[in-house]
Write a protein that holds these residues in place. Sequence first.
Motif, mmCIF file in Angstrom:
data_model
loop_
_atom_site.group_PDB
_atom_site.id
_atom_site.type_symbol
_atom_site.label_atom_id
_atom_site.label_comp_id
_atom_site.label_asym_id
_atom_site.label_seq_id
_atom_site.Cartn_x
_atom_site.Cartn_y
_atom_site.Cartn_z
ATOM 1 N N MET A 1 -23.533 31.841 18.765
ATOM 2 C CA MET A 1 -23.811 30.444 19.068
ATOM 3 C C MET A 1 -25.222 30.070 18.620
ATOM 4 S SD MET A 1 -23.109 28.473 22.619
ATOM 5 C CE MET A 1 -23.021 26.676 22.652
ATOM 6 N N LYS A 2 -26.193 30.979 18.812
ATOM 7 C CA LYS A 2 -27.563 30.704 18.379
ATOM 8 C C LYS A 2 -27.644 30.554 16.869
ATOM 9 C CE LYS A 2 -29.311 34.221 20.684
ATOM 10 N NZ LYS A 2 -30.309 35.198 21.183
ATOM 11 N N THR B 1 -25.893 26.759 16.279
ATOM 12 C CA THR B 1 -26.367 25.550 16.950
ATOM 13 C C THR B 1 -27.888 25.486 16.912
ATOM 14 O OG1 THR B 1 -24.504 25.815 18.466
ATOM 15 C CG2 THR B 1 -26.178 24.194 19.073
ATOM 16 N N THR C 1 -31.706 25.026 17.907
ATOM 17 C CA THR C 1 -32.378 25.270 19.182
ATOM 18 C C THR C 1 -33.643 24.425 19.294
ATOM 19 O OG1 THR C 1 -33.550 27.176 18.232
ATOM 20 C CG2 THR C 1 -31.489 27.619 19.377
ATOM 21 N N GLU C 2 -33.997 24.118 20.526
ATOM 22 C CA GLU C 2 -35.192 23.331 20.815
ATOM 23 C C GLU C 2 -36.432 24.217 20.686
ATOM 24 O OE1 GLU C 2 -37.785 20.805 21.279
ATOM 25 O OE2 GLU C 2 -35.790 19.939 21.669
ATOM 26 N N ASN D 1 -38.858 24.544 26.837
ATOM 27 C CA ASN D 1 -38.253 25.857 27.030
ATOM 28 C C ASN D 1 -38.772 26.536 28.292
ATOM 29 O OD1 ASN D 1 -36.457 26.956 24.623
ATOM 30 N ND2 ASN D 1 -37.999 25.635 23.713
ATOM 31 N N VAL E 1 -31.777 29.922 26.342
ATOM 32 C CA VAL E 1 -31.942 29.165 25.103
ATOM 33 C C VAL E 1 -31.639 27.702 25.388
ATOM 34 C CG1 VAL E 1 -31.060 28.744 22.774
ATOM 35 C CG2 VAL E 1 -31.404 31.090 23.563
ATOM 36 N N PHE F 1 -30.570 24.377 23.597
ATOM 37 C CA PHE F 1 -29.947 23.941 22.352
ATOM 38 C C PHE F 1 -30.162 22.440 22.147
ATOM 39 C CE2 PHE F 1 -27.477 27.729 23.506
ATOM 40 C CZ PHE F 1 -27.506 28.428 22.316
ATOM 41 N N LYS F 2 -30.455 22.052 20.909
ATOM 42 C CA LYS F 2 -30.649 20.637 20.585
ATOM 43 C C LYS F 2 -29.287 19.982 20.377
ATOM 44 C CE LYS F 2 -34.075 19.020 18.357
ATOM 45 N NZ LYS F 2 -35.097 18.623 17.360
ATOM 46 N N SER F 3 -28.859 19.250 21.367
ATOM 47 C CA SER F 3 -27.565 18.576 21.313
ATOM 48 C C SER F 3 -27.574 17.453 22.337
ATOM 49 C CB SER F 3 -26.430 19.553 21.612
ATOM 50 O OG SER F 3 -25.210 18.865 21.786
ATOM 51 N N GLY G 1 -27.404 28.928 28.401
ATOM 52 C CA GLY G 1 -27.674 27.915 27.397
ATOM 53 C C GLY G 1 -27.696 26.543 28.043
ATOM 54 N N TYR H 1 -28.185 22.373 27.045
ATOM 55 C CA TYR H 1 -28.272 21.364 25.999
ATOM 56 C C TYR H 1 -29.316 20.313 26.378
ATOM 57 C CZ TYR H 1 -23.894 23.280 24.180
ATOM 58 O OH TYR H 1 -22.935 24.098 23.661
#
Length: 264
Positions: free
Chosen positions: A48-49, A52, A54-55, A61, A87, A89-91, A105, A107
């Motif tokens: 997934m990393k 997708t 990541t920020e 964080n 982590v 994630f940028k979403s 994770g 978002y």
Amino acid sequence: MKHLLTATFLITLVLISACTTSPTGRRQLLLLPESQMQEMGAQAFTEMKGKTPTEKDPKLNNYVKCIVDHLAVQIKEGEIPKQWDVVVFKSDEANAFALPGGKVGVYTGLLKVAATQDQLAAVIGHEMGHVIAQHGNARVSETLVAQGGLDIVNTVLAQRQGQNYDLLMAGLGLGAQYGVLMPHGRAQESEADVLGLQLMAKAGFDPRASVELWKNMGKAGGSQPPEFLSTHPSHGTRIENLNDNMKNALALASQSTSKPNCVR
């Protein structure tokens, strides 16, 4: 015929021995050892990393990690790891997940709905509740029974492709492309709500924020399908479940010596 009866008897014994009781007393089938679930979780997290964005903002964080760390300290010794990989994630999706082996994770879209540390702790605590109760193992086990047995696991994990692999990842709560989180069943969702509420209270977060969080989710999510058409409880049912368990959660919070101060 004799061999068939023997095989059926052995399978029945395996299924009976694999039936366990969840933290809230529900019966569930767990066929896989925890080590294998952790391997699946780590594998899915790594993939997934890679897929997708990541920020990179260290402050954001650290904010999320601060909340996870406070929650993780409250997990029973030997239950699952104390140190969790986190982590962001940028979403724009307002969601989060936790995987066996101590993987979390979050978002960035969730941070628009979970406005405070306590509200974000409610979401993350809920997701960690799924891991504590081994809901991923239960769902993967159901998949294996439907697909024909344990022998497919190692092969599927080695190949990392195909329909069976997608089904196993869905058991962990991840869609085929890891961009869509698959819903747990209503009973598992309700159980994770209770476990998450207890976890956040023990960690010193305000459990009442869980109700405010789901009110925010309701406003952000718009219309929902009728509850009988959805695997998730409705927001109203979820809030009612949380309120039913709030007295105990507030008692746990009053006993907590932890004072989280996670700054965004």
